[in-house]
Scaffold this active site. Structure first.
Site, PDB file in Angstrom:
ATOM      1  N   GLU A   1      26.502   6.208 -46.933  1.00  0.00           N
ATOM      2  CA  GLU A   1      27.699   5.686 -46.270  1.00  0.00           C
ATOM      3  C   GLU A   1      27.314   5.198 -44.879  1.00  0.00           C
ATOM      4  O   GLU A   1      26.677   5.933 -44.111  1.00  0.00           O
ATOM      5  CB  GLU A   1      28.769   6.790 -46.194  1.00  0.00           C
ATOM      6  CG  GLU A   1      30.036   6.320 -45.506  1.00  0.00           C
ATOM      7  CD  GLU A   1      31.249   7.214 -45.807  1.00  0.00           C
ATOM      8  OE1 GLU A   1      31.252   7.907 -46.828  1.00  0.00           O
ATOM      9  OE2 GLU A   1      32.192   7.180 -44.999  1.00  0.00           O
TER      10      GLU A   1
ATOM     11  N   GLU B   1      40.807  12.003 -42.688  1.00  0.00           N
ATOM     12  CA  GLU B   1      40.605  10.844 -43.565  1.00  0.00           C
ATOM     13  C   GLU B   1      40.601  11.244 -45.041  1.00  0.00           C
ATOM     14  O   GLU B   1      39.799  10.745 -45.830  1.00  0.00           O
ATOM     15  CB  GLU B   1      39.311  10.106 -43.200  1.00  0.00           C
ATOM     16  CG  GLU B   1      39.329   9.551 -41.793  1.00  0.00           C
ATOM     17  CD  GLU B   1      38.107   8.698 -41.435  1.00  0.00           C
ATOM     18  OE1 GLU B   1      38.263   7.766 -40.636  1.00  0.00           O
ATOM     19  OE2 GLU B   1      37.005   8.955 -41.952  1.00  0.00           O
TER      20      GLU B   1
ATOM     21  N   ARG C   1      33.866  19.396 -37.526  1.00  0.00           N
ATOM     22  CA  ARG C   1      34.063  18.118 -36.837  1.00  0.00           C
ATOM     23  C   ARG C   1      35.471  17.985 -36.257  1.00  0.00           C
ATOM     24  O   ARG C   1      36.458  18.330 -36.919  1.00  0.00           O
ATOM     25  CB  ARG C   1      33.768  16.939 -37.790  1.00  0.00           C
ATOM     26  CG  ARG C   1      32.299  16.884 -38.159  1.00  0.00           C
ATOM     27  CD  ARG C   1      32.009  15.743 -39.099  1.00  0.00           C
ATOM     28  NE  ARG C   1      31.685  14.504 -38.427  1.00  0.00           N
ATOM     29  CZ  ARG C   1      32.255  13.339 -38.675  1.00  0.00           C
ATOM     30  NH1 ARG C   1      33.221  13.243 -39.557  1.00  0.00           N
ATOM     31  NH2 ARG C   1      31.870  12.249 -38.038  1.00  0.00           N
TER      32      ARG C   1
ATOM     33  N   LYS D   1      32.919  13.579 -31.553  1.00  0.00           N
ATOM     34  CA  LYS D   1      32.371  12.231 -31.339  1.00  0.00           C
ATOM     35  C   LYS D   1      32.398  11.909 -29.847  1.00  0.00           C
ATOM     36  O   LYS D   1      33.322  12.308 -29.148  1.00  0.00           O
ATOM     37  CB  LYS D   1      33.171  11.194 -32.122  1.00  0.00           C
ATOM     38  CG  LYS D   1      32.955  11.295 -33.631  1.00  0.00           C
ATOM     39  CD  LYS D   1      33.534  10.090 -34.370  1.00  0.00           C
ATOM     40  CE  LYS D   1      33.281  10.254 -35.879  1.00  0.00           C
ATOM     41  NZ  LYS D   1      33.637   9.065 -36.663  1.00  0.00           N
TER      42      LYS D   1
ATOM     43  N   ASP E   1      36.027   5.998 -32.228  1.00  0.00           N
ATOM     44  CA  ASP E   1      35.066   6.059 -33.342  1.00  0.00           C
ATOM     45  C   ASP E   1      33.837   5.191 -33.085  1.00  0.00           C
ATOM     46  O   ASP E   1      33.696   4.147 -33.710  1.00  0.00           O
ATOM     47  CB  ASP E   1      35.757   5.635 -34.632  1.00  0.00           C
ATOM     48  CG  ASP E   1      34.884   5.891 -35.854  1.00  0.00           C
ATOM     49  OD1 ASP E   1      33.912   6.646 -35.740  1.00  0.00           O
ATOM     50  OD2 ASP E   1      35.195   5.339 -36.922  1.00  0.00           O
TER      51      ASP E   1
ATOM     52  N   GLU F   1      26.760   1.436 -37.255  1.00  0.00           N
ATOM     53  CA  GLU F   1      27.974   0.968 -37.932  1.00  0.00           C
ATOM     54  C   GLU F   1      28.700  -0.113 -37.133  1.00  0.00           C
ATOM     55  O   GLU F   1      29.046  -1.158 -37.656  1.00  0.00           O
ATOM     56  CB  GLU F   1      28.908   2.153 -38.186  1.00  0.00           C
ATOM     57  CG  GLU F   1      30.226   1.737 -38.836  1.00  0.00           C
ATOM     58  CD  GLU F   1      31.128   2.926 -39.153  1.00  0.00           C
ATOM     59  OE1 GLU F   1      30.733   4.074 -38.857  1.00  0.00           O
ATOM     60  OE2 GLU F   1      32.211   2.698 -39.712  1.00  0.00           O
TER      61      GLU F   1
ATOM     62  N   GLU G   1      27.602  -5.677 -26.421  1.00  0.00           N
ATOM     63  CA  GLU G   1      28.963  -5.496 -25.912  1.00  0.00           C
ATOM     64  C   GLU G   1      29.536  -6.825 -25.427  1.00  0.00           C
ATOM     65  O   GLU G   1      30.698  -7.143 -25.683  1.00  0.00           O
ATOM     66  CB  GLU G   1      28.957  -4.478 -24.764  1.00  0.00           C
ATOM     67  CG  GLU G   1      30.334  -4.182 -24.200  1.00  0.00           C
ATOM     68  CD  GLU G   1      30.308  -3.156 -23.077  1.00  0.00           C
ATOM     69  OE1 GLU G   1      29.191  -2.778 -22.634  1.00  0.00           O
ATOM     70  OE2 GLU G   1      31.383  -2.738 -22.641  1.00  0.00           O
TER      71      GLU G   1
END
Lengths: 744, 744
Positions: free
Chosen positions: A214, A340, A373, A414, A419, A447, A576
């Site tokens: 993933e 989620e 988490r 995190k 995210d 990601e 960025e």
């Protein structure tokens, strides 16, 4: 003898050696080494040195105890130049427990308390020392620490444990010839954080949407393939070696989204996990497992997964005991619960503390930890409802639970509140749980930062996160929190990264993305390291031919180093600039998250909005008129972020909704900033691409070609970002570019 | 005896009978029938009547030739009321070729030329007659036609072919008790278009992205399952029966995107196609096959697929001959070439005519046809380039080729220039190929019209398309083009629909979506039919209990009919109102195409843009200032569409980019129209939902519950459309709703 490191060295298999090419071992392999110490991990040290000596003509002698004893069975000298077997040595690698040591090592040991090493005990309590220090007081070297010194022409590495000795060996590899140059006083190195973990989001079964890994951008899993453990785990051992060489000591072998087959890793497929642990153990890397909170029900053990149910507690206790029978040094569980769509304690009216403590209780007798988490939010938000703010969610969920977690629970947070966007503020949760062990989770896999098709060296971003001081300049930083080095704070939870590794020949898809993996480990060990210095280390190790080996003073003519710094040092800033402006985040294509789609998430349930209209853009998270998220920070940040005048430009749209004409601290308007940065970002990519092209010949052909191809894609994609973002905001604002450039 | 129609009647298997419930056959099944005619399809007619008689007490006598001969072997009388076997009869179903007929049928036959029926010859040449007419001149009944009359208490159906007789039987089913009421003069019915085809986008292998049925919203395929032909093809026969009852006579059994396994249907898996053909043949439905243009290469037959290569021609000839050995009445090939990544003649420097003629040549000896799709455009368009216009593509590609296609090539043209949006102008290609046989393709499957979760009765849209007169009010319409009924025009290519059928118990997912399948067939047969009248037919057939059988004068208390008309008649208009305004199209979620995403396709390579900015919206396709697409129409439309003043409101944004303040013909501004229609559309859905709720008890519980659930989803989705579209345009235009309603 051709390329042939210790077992697991991948050079001979078409796999890139990353930062451990044979050449990096030349300085050690061409010298005479004495290794004092017994046990399996000291065996790894011996194997490494012997293998290097076999290649470069040095020698190694090992003894497990006193100097007069015979070498340990199985230990032998490398092929060498016939140096006196009894000495002299250029290098002594010694455990402080290895009995009488050569005089030179005793000198180096002065100032350190010699005592029993903590051994291979469980990684529970904090053992945090200074990142680096010159030995002074009567201190212990520490579990994973080492002392390195050079006296009278002998380089000495001392450690209380074989793990420390292994880290010391790789320290010498990084130093290269410098390790054998001028005298150096004893330097004491210890990791800032005891837990330095990589989480693999690898699936056992190929997931129909997410695939084998993933959010993986480097091919398949090195552990799993098509529903089963890989037959050949050679690469897993090689991975462990790379991790030890950068300081990582824990790996979670499966995705935090635990599907049906992966649930079985805890029980029926436990031997697969044990097989991986066997390959990683020689390099001091422990295995952790992501578990399904509903496993007791899913595996048919109990009727409920209620954390307060006695049967459930008994089930976890029994299952966990069996895990430790198979893997005595098993690290613990990682859990994504009530997030989620994953199951969790909420289904039973229990909270996260109940859930985490259930597993912690089962692990405690064995010294294991739970990584729980904090990535919990409402992923079915109504986009019409501007009062709900996903950024608030983790804080709102977890701060009421502070103090309720067992001491072997680590809350894994995190780094930002949303995210893994390229620009977010630091999560306020990190500073809000003084009685909870907190780990910070970084995303090494790219990601949202170019998916290993774009060059994006992440260490500067991580360094900013780790250096952020939530209580202001006088207070401790994030690095201190995760190290447990905060007065009245809990023990630290360490640093966690989501791995960017797959079965790609370069490990990471983009060859330059190896630097992110390397830097993650180095920052986890020493958070105050300079990202450019880490990169420099990585360059020297990875491109020894062109960069003159890993010796920065060596044959390097400087061109490659200079070019790579130009290409990589600020590549995250470049990314960025051509992507998402001023911290507003999430303008990516839904689902796969690659490439731009400014409104892609704007009207979705995911809680990731920018609220752009014809007048302005940004999310009002102030207490005065917005969601109140700024109030989750302690002062001074609660005030800085609240204030439109004081809020840092790069986070402006994260905290404020402003008109396009709002003037930034540098004097440009928001809309002009958007245009300028997007044009600039693409120009920077183009410059980097050309710079790389010039390196043909300096870098081996294969990686050079691969990176050249990837730069073509990066440029195409950067232009797409520039044009879509600029066109979107031009259409919406109607404000033309002050410099008259073409916006489609 | 419980529900038990002829073989294939699905009532007993938990499959909904759609428009052929047992009850629909009561008027026939309770009477005395004489069937005169031999052959397999007349056998189907006999089976239908006998089965009905077994249920409802009537009788049927069959003779293949003269009245004095014994019944044909296998023919027998139904269980009955003991009526005189020799007569009298209430109903005579007779082939004109069946020898001496009863006197009353001879009366009905007056005015028709009795002659050999064309038999089962290939469906090549045109055989187009009036849609419906009272018999007058010395005309043939025609291949698929029939004459129905009622004299002296006897209802008579005459046909030249057994297919015609079968259609005549289903005509009586539609009439119900009316068929046996007052005397009626001879009516002659013939299909407008000879080819009335449904294309199934069914995959043999489950496609990893598109699934078993591409753009299918009714479960799996009725033909294929998990890579193979289904074991039980009962449902295929039942499908054929439903198709015959609405007038469809051809089915393509696989997706136009022909993947690897599906390529094999032409050769290795041909027996699967033959098995389907065997099940459909009894109902006069022929099988067609989508083929891969590169099949000769893919199947290893030749080194190239160049249409001018002799080996390639020989390969297609040989393969096609084998197809006809297996399936003597095989219909032909359907080809999507050089479109969205499918292979085609362009790879060899050849054009579409070369490609189509290659296959046509192979099919010609057997009477087969090629459906060559005109859906060709650049799907890798640069969104920045406003001069490229996807709407132009089919015309630009194909009009230069007019006259070059063999006469068994049918150019299959989507009804609009883009892709089955709820509102598009009629494709200009339809009027631009006078020397080419043109078929119009409609999408029965609701890809862009609610995916069979929304009620959207499509017949009014199709009726508009078929009634559109490209050359102005005095010229022929689209229906005439596809029927080949245009002076100096080519033979017609018929009507093609993309099927909305799957293995769902209701065939179509949404029970009310059955009406679309039914209406497609009825419009293909008789394009000038009134959509409301078709719906009325469908209601009577499908809900016989509540609607008083299929006899509109029967026990229906009118409530169900009235409610269904309210819910369905303008449901496509409702859908249009709450989705995409003023013909601009494509504001759907990319990929799956369900639900709104206003900018979802705006910056993509697909050529589907709306160009909304803060000042206005729409695509300038004028000759004066835009892409020039309006010039592809003949006058008057080339002028009407060009003119901002004359362009119909509903297509305004398809042809023009206008400011939000532009005033429509009804006096409202564009922006206010957007708001108004979106609020209105949702209100209409809510009314329909409540109306349906009132039908509990009138409609059987199971379909009532299914539709009730679907209405909840439709309402949710309609609100999402309303809010996203309104919010998008409010944010962009800054113009508030004049009526002050809440826009999020």
């Amino acid at each position: 003898m051709t390329s042939s490191g210790p077992p697991g060295t991948p050079g001979s298999r078409g796999v890139h050696p990353a930062w451990l090419p044979d050449e990096a071992f030349r300085p050690i392999g061409s010298r005479r080494t004495l290794l004092c110490g017994g046990g399996p991990l000291a065996g790894t040290v011996h194997e490494e040195v012997a293998s290097a000596c076999a290649r470069y003509g040095g020698s190694v002698r090992r003894r497990a105890a006193g100097p007069d004893e015979a070498p340990e069975a199985g230990a032998d000298d490398g092929a060498g130049d016939g140096a006196d077997e009894g000495g002299p040595y250029d290098l002594v690698l010694a455990l402080t427990t290895a009995g009488p040591l050569p005089a030179v090592t005793e000198t180096a040991l002065a100032g350190f308390r010699r005592g029993p090493a903590p051994g291979d005990g469980p990684a529970v309590g904090p053992d945090i020392g200074p990142v680096i220090g010159t030995a002074g007081g009567d201190e212990r070297i520490g579990d994973e620490g080492y002392v390195v010194a050079r006296h009278e022409g002998v380089t000495v590495v001392l450690a209380d444990s074989a793990t420390g000795l292994l880290y010391g060996l790789f320290h010498l590899v990084r130093l290269g010839e410098e390790a054998f140059g001028a005298a150096r006083p004893a330097e004491h190195h210890r990791p800032a954080a005891r837990l330095r973990m990589l989480d693999h989001w690898d699936n056992v079964d190929v997931h129909p949407v997410m695939g084998q890994v993933e959010r993986g951008y480097a091919g398949g899993s090195i552990f799993w393939r098509d529903g089963a453990l890989r037959d050949d785990l050679t690469r897993v051992r090689a991975y462990g070696r790379l991790l030890a060489a950068c300081g990582v000591n824990a790996v979670t072998v499966n995705n935090v989204n635990v599907h049906a087959t992966e649930t079985l890793l805890l029980t029926d497929r436990l031997r697969d996990v044990a097989a991986i642990a066997d390959r990683l153990r020689p390099y001091g890397v422990r295995v952790h497992l992501s578990v399904n909170f509903a496993a007791p029900v899913a595996l048919g053990g109990t009727a409920t997964a209620d954390p307060l149910d006695e049967d459930v507690r008994a089930w976890w206790a029994a299952v966990t005991a069996r895990v430790y029978e198979a893997i005595p040094d098993f690290g613990g569980y990682v859990v994504k619960a009530d997030s989620e769509g994953q199951p969790g304690p909420h289904a039973y009216g229990r909270d996260h503390a109940d859930g985490a403590n259930l597993l912690a209780e089962a692990l405690a007798p064995f010294g294991g930890v739970v990584h729980w988490r904090a990535f919990v939010y409402n992923h079915r938000q109504d986009w019409r409802d501007r009062s709900t703010d996903r950024a608030r969610a983790a804080y709102d969920h977890f701060t009421p639970l502070d103090g309720r977690f067992r001491d072997n629970v680590i809350l894994q947070v995190k780094h930002g509140p949303i995210d893994f966007q390229v620009r977010e503020p630091v999560s306020p949760v990190i500073a809000a749980m003084p009685r909870t062990r907190v780990a910070v989770e970084l995303q090494v896999t790219q990601e949202y930062t170019g998916q290993q098709r774009h060059v994006c060296y992440l260490a500067p971003m991580w360094s900013e996160v780790l250096g952020f001081r939530p209580w202001g300049p006088a207070g401790p930083g994030v690095a201190h929190v995760v190290a447990g080095d905060v007065a009245d704070g809990a023990a630290g939870g360490g640093l966690v990264g989501v791995s960017n590794v797959g079965d790609d020949p370069y490990w990471t898809g983009h060859p330059l993305a190896q630097a992110n993996l390397y830097a993650f480990g180095r920052l986890a060990w020493a958070p105050s390291s300079d990202p450019a210095a880490i990169l420099d280390e990585w360059i020297g190790l990875t491109f020894p031919a062109a960069a003159g080996g890993n010796d920065a003073t060596g044959g390097d003519d400087g061109r490659l180093r200079e070019a790579l710094h130009e290409i990589m040092d600020d590549s995250c800033g470049t990314y960025e600039r051509y992507t998402v402006p001023l911290g507003v985040g999430f303008m990516v294509r839904p689902g796969h998250h690659y490439g731009p789609d400014v409104d892609g998430y704007e009207y979705t349930p995911w809680g990731t909005y920018h609220f752009a209209d014809r007048d302005g853009v940004g999310v009002d998270r102030t207490r005065a008129t917005g969601t109140g998220f700024t109030g989750q920070y302690p002062p001074p940040w609660s005030e800085v972020y609240e204030s439109l005048a004081r809020c840092p430009d790069e986070l402006l749209l994260f905290f404020h909704h402003v008109p396009y004409g709002h003037v930034l601290h540098d004097g440009t308007t928001v809309i002009q900033h958007i245009y300028d940065t997007h044009f600039a970002g693409v120009e920077e990519v183009e410059r980097a691409r050309l710079r790389w092209a010039e390196l043909a010949g300096l870098v081996p052909d294969a990686p050079h070609a691969r990176v050249r191809e990837l730069f073509a894609e990066q440029l195409r994609c950067a232009e797409e970002w520039r044009d879509q973002v600029n066109a979107y905001f031009l259409r919406k604002s109607g404000v033309p570019d002050a410099r008259g450039r073409r916006i489609p």
